[in-house]
Design a protein around this motif. Structure first.
Motif, PDB file in Angstrom:
ATOM      1  N   ASN A 250      -5.875 -25.091  23.809  1.00 43.48           N
ATOM      2  CA  ASN A 250      -6.658 -23.857  23.793  1.00 43.48           C
ATOM      3  C   ASN A 250      -7.661 -23.870  24.944  1.00 43.48           C
ATOM      4  N   LYS A 251      -7.748 -22.750  25.646  1.00 43.98           N
ATOM      5  CA  LYS A 251      -8.658 -22.648  26.784  1.00 43.98           C
ATOM      6  C   LYS A 251      -9.432 -21.340  26.711  1.00 43.98           C
ATOM      7  N   GLN A 252     -10.542 -21.297  27.429  1.00 44.36           N
ATOM      8  CA  GLN A 252     -11.296 -20.064  27.672  1.00 44.36           C
ATOM      9  C   GLN A 252     -11.305 -19.881  29.188  1.00 44.36           C
ATOM     10  N   LEU A 253     -10.524 -18.893  29.686  1.00 45.13           N
ATOM     11  CA  LEU A 253     -10.285 -18.781  31.125  1.00 45.13           C
ATOM     12  C   LEU A 253     -11.272 -17.863  31.828  1.00 45.13           C
ATOM     13  N   GLY A 254     -11.792 -16.835  31.156  1.00 46.76           N
ATOM     14  CA  GLY A 254     -12.636 -15.853  31.821  1.00 46.76           C
ATOM     15  C   GLY A 254     -13.912 -16.460  32.378  1.00 46.76           C
ATOM     16  N   GLY A 255     -14.332 -15.953  33.498  1.00 45.44           N
ATOM     17  CA  GLY A 255     -15.562 -16.433  34.121  1.00 45.44           C
ATOM     18  C   GLY A 255     -15.747 -15.825  35.494  1.00 45.44           C
ATOM     19  N   PRO A 256     -16.879 -16.100  36.120  1.00 42.48           N
ATOM     20  CA  PRO A 256     -17.138 -15.538  37.452  1.00 42.48           C
ATOM     21  C   PRO A 256     -16.064 -15.900  38.467  1.00 42.48           C
ATOM     22  N   ASP A 257     -15.466 -17.101  38.288  1.00 37.33           N
ATOM     23  CA  ASP A 257     -14.434 -17.527  39.230  1.00 37.33           C
ATOM     24  C   ASP A 257     -13.060 -16.981  38.860  1.00 37.33           C
ATOM     25  N   HIS A 258     -12.958 -16.370  37.711  1.00 38.59           N
ATOM     26  CA  HIS A 258     -11.671 -15.812  37.272  1.00 38.59           C
ATOM     27  C   HIS A 258     -11.931 -14.490  36.556  1.00 38.59           C
ATOM     28  N   ASP A 259     -11.998 -13.408  37.343  1.00 37.75           N
ATOM     29  CA  ASP A 259     -12.279 -12.088  36.793  1.00 37.75           C
ATOM     30  C   ASP A 259     -10.954 -11.441  36.404  1.00 37.75           C
ATOM     31  N   TYR A 260     -10.528 -11.683  35.178  1.00 34.55           N
ATOM     32  CA  TYR A 260      -9.246 -11.158  34.736  1.00 34.55           C
ATOM     33  C   TYR A 260      -9.230  -9.636  34.671  1.00 34.55           C
TER      34      TYR A 260
ATOM     35  N   HIS B 293     -16.636  -8.315  22.487  1.00 34.71           N
ATOM     36  CA  HIS B 293     -17.197  -9.254  21.510  1.00 34.71           C
ATOM     37  C   HIS B 293     -18.527  -9.754  22.084  1.00 34.71           C
ATOM     38  N   PRO B 294     -19.644  -9.121  21.718  1.00 30.77           N
ATOM     39  CA  PRO B 294     -20.948  -9.504  22.304  1.00 30.77           C
ATOM     40  C   PRO B 294     -21.249 -10.989  22.126  1.00 30.77           C
ATOM     41  N   SER B 295     -20.830 -11.517  20.984  1.00 31.08           N
ATOM     42  CA  SER B 295     -21.148 -12.933  20.724  1.00 31.08           C
ATOM     43  C   SER B 295     -20.397 -13.858  21.670  1.00 31.08           C
ATOM     44  N   LYS B 296     -19.266 -13.385  22.200  1.00 29.63           N
ATOM     45  CA  LYS B 296     -18.457 -14.223  23.081  1.00 29.63           C
ATOM     46  C   LYS B 296     -18.790 -14.003  24.559  1.00 29.63           C
ATOM     47  N   GLY B 297     -19.501 -12.942  24.878  1.00 32.96           N
ATOM     48  CA  GLY B 297     -19.879 -12.703  26.269  1.00 32.96           C
ATOM     49  C   GLY B 297     -18.872 -11.841  27.008  1.00 32.96           C
ATOM     50  N   ARG B 298     -19.268 -11.479  28.243  1.00 37.02           N
ATOM     51  CA  ARG B 298     -18.435 -10.577  29.040  1.00 37.02           C
ATOM     52  C   ARG B 298     -17.084 -11.186  29.419  1.00 37.02           C
ATOM     53  N   TRP B 299     -17.001 -12.503  29.546  1.00 38.57           N
ATOM     54  CA  TRP B 299     -15.796 -13.122  30.108  1.00 38.57           C
ATOM     55  C   TRP B 299     -14.885 -13.704  29.024  1.00 38.57           C
ATOM     56  N   TYR B 300     -14.901 -13.134  27.858  1.00 41.95           N
ATOM     57  CA  TYR B 300     -14.126 -13.745  26.770  1.00 41.95           C
ATOM     58  C   TYR B 300     -12.614 -13.509  27.002  1.00 41.95           C
ATOM     59  N   GLU B 301     -11.904 -14.595  27.282  1.00 37.71           N
ATOM     60  CA  GLU B 301     -10.447 -14.551  27.520  1.00 37.71           C
ATOM     61  C   GLU B 301      -9.809 -15.815  26.931  1.00 37.71           C
ATOM     62  N   PRO B 302      -9.521 -15.816  25.636  1.00 36.63           N
ATOM     63  CA  PRO B 302      -8.888 -16.992  25.023  1.00 36.63           C
ATOM     64  C   PRO B 302      -7.467 -17.154  25.562  1.00 36.63           C
TER      65      PRO B 302
ATOM     66  N   ILE C  11      -5.472 -13.383  25.728  1.00 37.27           N
ATOM     67  CA  ILE C  11      -5.941 -12.029  25.444  1.00 37.27           C
ATOM     68  C   ILE C  11      -7.177 -11.776  26.299  1.00 37.27           C
ATOM     69  N   GLY C  12      -7.095 -10.754  27.138  1.00 34.35           N
ATOM     70  CA  GLY C  12      -8.253 -10.371  27.946  1.00 34.35           C
ATOM     71  C   GLY C  12      -8.923  -9.144  27.340  1.00 34.35           C
ATOM     72  N   PHE C  13     -10.183  -9.297  26.902  1.00 37.54           N
ATOM     73  CA  PHE C  13     -10.907  -8.196  26.272  1.00 37.54           C
ATOM     74  C   PHE C  13     -11.651  -7.387  27.330  1.00 37.54           C
ATOM     75  N   VAL C  14     -11.793  -6.101  27.034  1.00 37.01           N
ATOM     76  CA  VAL C  14     -12.641  -5.302  27.908  1.00 37.01           C
ATOM     77  C   VAL C  14     -14.056  -5.874  27.857  1.00 37.01           C
TER      78      VAL C  14
END
Length: 753
Positions: free
Chosen positions: A139-149, A118-127, A111-114
């Protein structure tokens, strides 16, 4: 020099060179035969290749669509709880795990959130939950600077479309670590605003194995995405690294570019393309799925399809030349040792022997055992052929398929050997055309199409075709210029039985005269204990010494008397009173006159008895697979009331469930709701289930059974359910009545209780 001398010299010249003439004619005949054989073999192989390629395209599309629908259904099923709990970030992994677990074709889901939803999870929250090859989940957390979903195609297109979409195939280096296509669905909050995108990754590793199974022909298959990216092909290095336009543009034949354009446009068809090595190839292409935009092509080389035929042709030519040489030697030796009279006698004996063999072969083609179905209580058939010469052109045939009696009677124009050959072809065509077709008109048109294509001798056939539905007595028939059959014993309301009348028919034209002729068919209901009497004009046109004809009126008179008296003579086990009465009457009429035409008669006795119904129940269901438990309860209730044991009940449940599921899948268009009624009836002999729906016409009895001798990998998809129904039930019958599909399954009580 007078005429007699000229004729004498010509005869002498021909006699001296008769061997050369015979060899030349034999060479000509064999050459023509070889050419005709090669022509029809080539066309047959071409049609076979086309049919196999088209079947491969259809079966592959169905197989892939089933997988896509499974992914779509699973994703949509988790969409609602995801929207309901979208504010609870901790539940996302639990929902994703539920989506991925147990679905072998789903490699992962996330799930990629806008941004900052979720402020607590940060801008790159992508479970994300990935399923490994051993079935374990991670289970992984994929979002990040290297992976801008947020810039990923599956994310942006789903938001723009505000609906579920399939992405272009791509290699997922972060989550699935394989080639995938993502099915993305937008997630809305309580105010209807898109706050996230739910994406399900379908692994595409299985595509190459699926599309490169083309049984019976050597072929290279290729699948491309909506943007022309190669998803699967025999050359692995091209997969996901090339576009189809790059390959087609390198070929010298511009048709390759046209095929690529048509595939990108979602069209289907076939084309002939010459590759860069100068090889002729055939390309068959079709879209796989509209929602994904995928297309597939089956590519067959001309040499792979026709190479064996060309080699066999060369072998046949070699044997033909060898045979001609041996024939020339044999004729030369025979001419030196045999006198002209001995040759004539030998030829006469040969012709007589061939005619006797032809007569035996022709008689062997006709049914000889009467009545042919001693175990049935609803039908009896009797027939006879009396040719005017050693061989004749009359025919009749009949057989039972799916509780329908298919029967025909015909008369070929002309007599003797040519008529007998056309008769044999006509009988063969009747069997072939009716093998998977129950419409008498369509059977007639298929036979007419085949005969007009190869009717170089301009011969024609009068033919009557009938298809009698044994459970209901419904007779569908088509007449091609033949004599009108008689109905014996069928009366209107208020009349006595044992009446004789002509069956109303539209004459149409005989077979083999006009291509594309639209035959008109008819139908009626045959009452129990009714005889259908069919005959050729050799009966009504039989002549006595004074050339008086037997006549149609006398035929009706004899049939009426035979029906009333039931024939006073003693019948043999395989004899029928109507046929015996008619044959005796014709013999008495013609006396010593020579028979001038073939005489053929056929009697179909519809002997069905009406039995008391001891149990009747019905159930109405909507075409939803979730209603199957209601069906199982209904069938079990019927089986219990009849007294079936557990094993018989289980088999009955399996057969009825397969038939009903088949209706649910194919009777109504995808996404359309419709009802079906299941009625169970029972008498003292058998039980029957009648499944009725108002969907699109679909006759399962015309489908070939699955080949259970093949392995699961080699067996084409489909047909197994129908095969199970045929095995578990005694009969399966389909009718289209008043715009409804009516499928009837029967089973004897004595074999199940």
């Amino acid at each position: 020099m007078n005429i007699k001398n000229i004729i004498s010299r010509i005869n002498s010249y021909l006699h001296k060179r008769s061997n050369i003439i015979v060899v030349a004619l034999a060479a000509l005949v064999l050459g023509v035969m070889l050419g005709v054989l090669n022509y029809y073999s080539y066309n047959s192989l071409r049609r076979e290749a086309e049919n196999r390629a088209e079947n491969q395209l259809s079966e592959t599309a169905l197989k892939i669509r089933n997988v896509l629908e499974m992914v779509e259904t699973a994703t949509k099923g988790i969409k609602w709880p995801t929207q309901k709990h979208i504010g609870n970030a901790d539940m996302m992994n639990e929902l994703l795990t539920h989506l991925v677990a147990g679905n072998i074709n789903i490699r992962g889901a996330g799930i990629g959130f806008v941004a900052d939803y979720h402020p607590s999870k940060g801008r790159w929250y992508e479970p994300y939950v990935v399923q490994h090859s051993d079935g374990t989940l991670e289970n992984k957390q994929l979002g990040g600077p290297d992976h801008d979903y947020l810039k990923a195609e599956w994310f942006t297109k789903a938001i723009i479309a505000d609906s579920c979409i399939w992405s272009e195939p791509y290699y997922d280096e972060v989550g699935a670590h394989t080639m995938v296509a993502t099915y993305a669905c937008p997630i809305h909050d309580e105010r209807g605003k898109i706050v996230a995108v739910l994406g399900t990754d379908l692994s595409l590793d299985w595509l190459s194995k699926v599309i490169n199974k083309t049984p019976g022909i050597a072929a290279n298959n290729i699948m491309v995405s909506r943007e022309g990216r190669i998803m699967a092909c025999p050359v692995e290095s091209l997969v996901m690294n090339k576009r189809s336009i790059e390959i087609s543009s390198q070929m010298h034949d511009t048709m390759a570019l046209e095929v690529d354009r048509r595939m990108m446009a979602g069209e289907s068809g076939q084309a002939t393309v010459w590759n860069n090595r100068g090889e002729k190839t055939y390309v068959f292409y079709a879209p796989v799925d509209k929602s994904t935009g995928w297309s597939m092509a089956v590519i067959c080389k001309d040499k792979d399809i026709f190479g064996d035929l060309r080699r066999v042709s060369m072998i046949l030519i070699s044997f033909m030349l060898l045979g001609l040489g041996m024939l020339a030697l044999l004729l030369w030796l025979t001419a030196k040792q045999t006198k002209r009279m001995q040759q004539i006698n030998s030829e006469k004996e040969s012709i007589g022997s061939e005619l006797r063999i032809a007569k035996n072969i022709q008689q062997a083609m006709m049914p000889k055992v009467f009545p042919p179905y001693p175990d049935r209580d609803d039908i009896e058939v009797f027939g006879l052929i009396d040719p005017a010469k050693e061989v004749g052109g009359d025919l009749f045939d009949f057989y039972i398929r799916d509780e329908k009696l298919f029967f025909c009677i015909g008369d070929v124009s002309g007599k003797g050997v040519p008529a007998s050959l056309v008769m044999a072809v006509t009988k063969t065509q009747f069997r072939a055309a009716s093998a998977h077709e129950s419409n008498a008109v369509r059977i007639m048109e298929l036979m007419n199409e085949s005969m007009t294509k190869s009717n170089e001798s301009s011969m024609f056939v009068t033919l009557f075709i009938g298809v009698l539905d044994l459970p209901t007595g419904r007779l569908r028939y088509c007449n091609a210029g033949h004599e009108r059959p008689l109905l014996i014993g069928q009366a209107s309301e208020g009349e006595q039985l044992n009446t004789v009348g002509e069956l109303p028919v539209v004459s149409n034209i005989p077979l083999g005269i006009m291509a594309d002729f639209k035959f008109k068919g008819q139908e009626t209901t045959i009452r129990p204990h009714t005889n259908i009497f069919l005959y050729t004009d050799g009966l009504s046109e039989a002549e006595d010494i004074a050339h008086n004809q037997f006549g149609d009126e006398r035929v009706i008179e004899v049939a009426k008397k035979a029906s009333d008296d039931n024939f006073e003579g003693i019948l043999k086990p395989n004899e029928d009173c109507i046929l015996r009465s008619m044959r005796q009457a014709v013999s008495d009429f013609v006396g010593n006159a020579e028979q001038s035409d073939d005489m053929t008669m056929l009697v179909v006795k519809y002997t069905k008895e009406k039995r008391l119904v001891t149990m009747k129940k019905s159930l109405t269901l909507e075409n939803d697979i979730n209603n199957i438990p209601l069906l199982n309860d209904f069938v079990s209730e019927v089986a219990e009331e009849i007294g079936f044991d557990d094993e018989a009940t289980m088999e009955l449940n399996l057969a009825i469930e397969e038939a009903v599921v088949n209706v649910m899948k194919y009777a109504y268009p995808l996404g359309t709701k419709g009802d079906m009624n299941i009625t169970a009836e029972c008498n003292d002999i058998r039980m029957k289930f009648t499944i009725t729906d108002s969907g699109m016409p679909f006759d399962p009895t015309t489908k070939e059974d699955a080949d259970t001798t093949l392995s699961a990998e080699d067996r084409p998809i489909g047909g197994l359910g129908i095969y199970l129904v045929r095995q578990l039930m005694d009969s399966m019958n389909y009718e289209r009545i008043n715009g409804k599909n009516v499928l009837t399954l029967r089973k004897k009580l004595t074999s199940n209780a």
